[in-house]
Design a protein around this motif. Structure first.
Motif: not given
Ligand code: SF4
Length: 753
Positions: A530-532, A448-450, A452-457
């Motif tokens: 790095a995002l987390e 579950v993720c807030t 919206k990376c467009k490549f992410c399935a």
């Molecule tokens: S790639 Fe983007 S949308 Fe996918 S889990 Fe990571 S942060 Fe969320």
């Protein structure tokens, strides 16, 4: 005018040398060709050109036009044989001359030949994916515009500007003004356009120069001429000119060289390989393209002259020191700027067939697909020109910059082996022959993720069940169970990463790290992108340094380099606009390194970006490595397109080609030489046969056993979930390279016999 006067009197050998030099400077060692099928939509024509065997009277044809079924049958055979282009060849406005043509059109509900052509282009595009190239002669603006919506490029031979040629008597479409007007109208409409001249149909050298100058002027005005064809006349039985002498070979090469000198250098220059006995000589005169060669259909305009096979074309091209590359009907310069040159309806079909440079994808292989890649390594090795210059510098110890990296990514044919060989030499010097792997388990605690990376399935909204799998969130106990299981299987590392759950604050990650350490005090925690960590610190309103210190206290040892995707903000703005930007990613790793944490560099490549962005990614991470020394390895992660939302939205390519994927490892080895010692290949994306080739391109690490690999599988990758020591041993078997299990930080665990 001075140039053209000089050309008239220049000795041929000098002219050829000058023309070849212009070609080398602007087009390097690459010679292109277009794998295509020819669709002779109608062989009726209102013109009566004296050299033509294509046009036929109605009595010789079963029907005036190919039916839609015939068109699709030809195009489908082409698509099955690997063609990319459907070249529609046809006579000009036959309905104005032959009532039978008009009747056929009326009966089938088409207003004109061009109306029918547009319908067939649309059909072929929709049914086969082949990119139509419409070659319909002298057209008016509205006709060109109509075809622009259903084709990737169009063309019309200018032929000659001499209005008095005997061969053009009775050919209303061959009036020079009509053809020049078509050329300009195409430019005004932003159509990637092909034109050319015929040599030996009664025109003089000056006539040819006049035509080439007019073409150059039109191109300077609109920038739309992607290629110019210089074609030699050969007499054909059954034509008015059957007794005319063929264009002499020297006259032909003079004309090619003159074209190269008169035309703006960026315009590609083509001569057909099937109309000359010694077609290698055409390369000496400055061409950089062979045009369309079909594995399926004959040259309908010159049916007595079969195409050389692609193997023969490659052999001749390579013998002259060039590398052969397949292209689309639209050339890269135009394909890479689709907003200017392509109707919206045609943009995705072009993208879908493109590689990162806008050339044709060379095979059907995609990362993660259950298909063996082509064998590029080991392969014949040769390089000269820019690629060799860069490699010479590399082997002398010079550091590559952005342009050099882009040059290496442009390696084609035998140059790929040359780049891989240099990379492998650096690998041997840096880390020897040992191939390493780590025993680890991926734990993706939530999908579950807030963001919206467009490549992410992989990610889901909390309520989403639309893509693969349902939204989930592991409990700390679930995570601990997985860790205990992994330790039981011999794992030395757990790799922790997941979506950014709306309910997480930064303490979640600290709780996870503690929970892991509680059940496995010796396990290495490789976790939290790095995002987390940036998001965790932000949600706690805590300085990143303090937050990372608390994570270290909880047991964190290394950060994965994921969330880097492409560290070029222009690309990130499309791929992942709400994610950390390049500087924030770098800052997270800089801070981590300063605290003694280690991390790696990943790159997710092959979706929308081009090699220059790959180079920028390498350069910013290399600069940080020089500052901190904290990166342990470089890990190329080819984009897996199958389930990626951005691909489903028709905005991305099908991942890198195998050549690009191999080069990413090799060029990574070269670019990071002296700063990052380990280059890892991902078996999940590359597949095992791909891994064997990557090991010949600078790679020294096979990554992890990855008990549970969810992210690539969510994106559609079909390679297994788990590798064992035995699997890795089988992978390197026969390569003469020792295999060793390593720790996360490249200490040795145990040698495998
Ligand atoms: S790639 Fe983007 S949308 Fe996918 S889990 Fe990571 S942060 Fe969320």
């Amino acid at each position: 005018m001075t140039i053209t006067r000089d050309l008239l009197h220049a000795p041929l050998a000098e002219l050829l040398t000058s023309a070849a030099a212009v070609r080398d400077k602007h087009h390097g060692t690459r010679v292109t060709w277009s794998p295509k099928v020819f669709i002779p939509l109608t062989m009726l024509c209102q013109d009566r050109c004296g050299y033509c065997t294509f046009a036929q009277p109605p009595a010789r044809l079963e029907t005036p036009y190919l039916s839609p079924e015939q068109v699709i049958a030809i195009a489908s055979a082409g698509a099955a044989a690997g063609c990319k282009e459907a070249l529609f060849t046809l006579g000009e406005r036959p309905e104005l001359r032959y009532p039978v043509a008009q009747e056929w059109l009326d009966h089938h509900g088409y207003a004109s030949t061009i109306d029918y052509l547009a319908a067939m282009c649309e059909l072929v595009l929709a049914e086969t994916g082949l990119l139509p190239h419409a070659n319909a002669g002298a057209l008016f603006s509205d006709e060109l515009a109509r075809l622009r919506g259903v084709s990737a490029s169009q063309g019309m031979m200018l032929e000659s500007l001499n209005a008095d040629l005997e061969c053009h008597r009775g050919s209303p479409d061959k009036v020079p003004e009509r053809r020049l007007a078509t050329l300009d109208a195409a430019g005004e409409l932003g159509i990637p356009f092909t034109t050319g001249i015929l040599v030996g149909i009664g025109e003089s050298r000056q006539d040819r120069l006049d035509a080439l100058e007019a073409i150059a002027v039109s191109h300077v005005r609109h920038g739309h001429l992607q290629e110019v064809i210089v074609q030699n006349f050969l007499p054909k039985a059954g034509t008015a000119m059957h007794t005319a002498p063929p264009c002499p070979a020297d006259e032909f090469v003079w004309s090619i060289a003159a074209a190269r000198m008169v035309l703006p250098p960026e315009v590609h220059l083509q001569a057909p390989p099937n109309l000359s006995e010694d077609f290698g000589r055409l390369l000496d005169a400055g061409i950089d393209d062979w045009g369309g060669v079909s594995p399926v259909t004959p040259d309908h305009v010159n049916p007595e002259r079969p195409w050389p096979t692609v193997e023969r074309l490659r052999e001749v091209t390579e013998a002259k020191g060039f590398e052969l590359a397949a292209r689309l009907t639209i050339y890269p310069e135009f394909a890479l700027t689709p907003a200017a040159w392509l109707d919206e309806r045609v943009r995705f079909p072009v993208l879908d067939m493109s590689d990162a440079e806008g050339l044709a994808r060379d095979t059907t292989w995609c990362p993660g697909a259950d298909e063996d890649p082509p064998v590029l390594l080991p392969g014949p090795r040769a390089a000269r020109g820019r690629v060799q210059e860069v490699l010479d510098g590399v082997l002398l110890g010079q550091e590559v910059g952005e342009d050099e990296i882009v040059t290496l990514f442009g390696a084609r044919g035998r140059e790929v082996s040359a780049v891989a060989e240099a990379a492998d030499q650096l690998r041997r010097e840096t880390v020897g022959d040992v191939v390493t792997w780590v025993s680890n388990r991926n734990i993706n605690y939530t999908n579950v993720c807030t963001f919206k990376c467009k490549f992410c399935a992989f990610s889901k909204g909390p309520m989403s069940e639309n893509l693969r799998g349902k939204p989930y969130l592991l409990t700390l106990e679930d995570i601990q169970d997985k860790v205990v299981e992994a330790v039981g299987l011999g794992a030395t590392e757990v790799c922790l990463q997941g979506g950014i759950h709306p309910s997480f604050d930064g303490d979640y990650y600290i709780d996870v790290a503690r929970a892991v350490k509680d059940v496995a005090p010796d396990i290495h925690i490789h976790g939290f992108t790095a995002l987390e960590v940036t998001e965790g610190a932000r949600r706690l309103d805590e300085p990143l340094r303090d937050y990372l210190t608390r994570l270290m206290d909880a047991g964190l040892r290394t950060l994965p380099g994921t969330a880097a995707e492409i560290l070029d903000d222009e690309v990130r703005a499309v791929l992942c606009p709400d994610k950390v930007n390049t500087e924030q990613w770098l800052e997270a790793h800089r801070t981590a390194h300063s605290l003694g944490l280690r991390s790696n560099v990943t790159i997710m490549f092959g979706s929308i970006e081009q090699p220059r962005s790959w180079a920028r990614h390498m350069l910013v991470t290399r600069a940080l490595q020089k500052e901190t020394g904290g990166f342990t390895e470089f890990v190329p992660l080819p984009f897996v397109h199958m389930e990626a939302p951005i691909y489903h939205r028709r905005m991305a390519r099908r991942g890198p080609t195998f050549r690009e994927a191999l080069l990413m490892h090799a060029v990574g080895r070269i670019a990071y030489h002296g700063s990052i010692d380990n280059i890892q290949a991902s078996w999940v994306k590359m597949g095992l046969p791909g891994m064997r080739q990557a090991l010949q391109a600078g790679v020294n690490d096979l990554g992890g056993t990855l008990i549970d690999e969810n992210i690539s599988r969510a994106a559609g990758a079909s390679h297994g979930q788990h590798m064992t020591a035995g699997d890795f041993a089988a992978l390197v078997e026969g390569m003469g390279r020792p295999l060793e299990q390593r720790t996360t930080l490249y200490g040795r665990v145990a040698a495998v016999a």
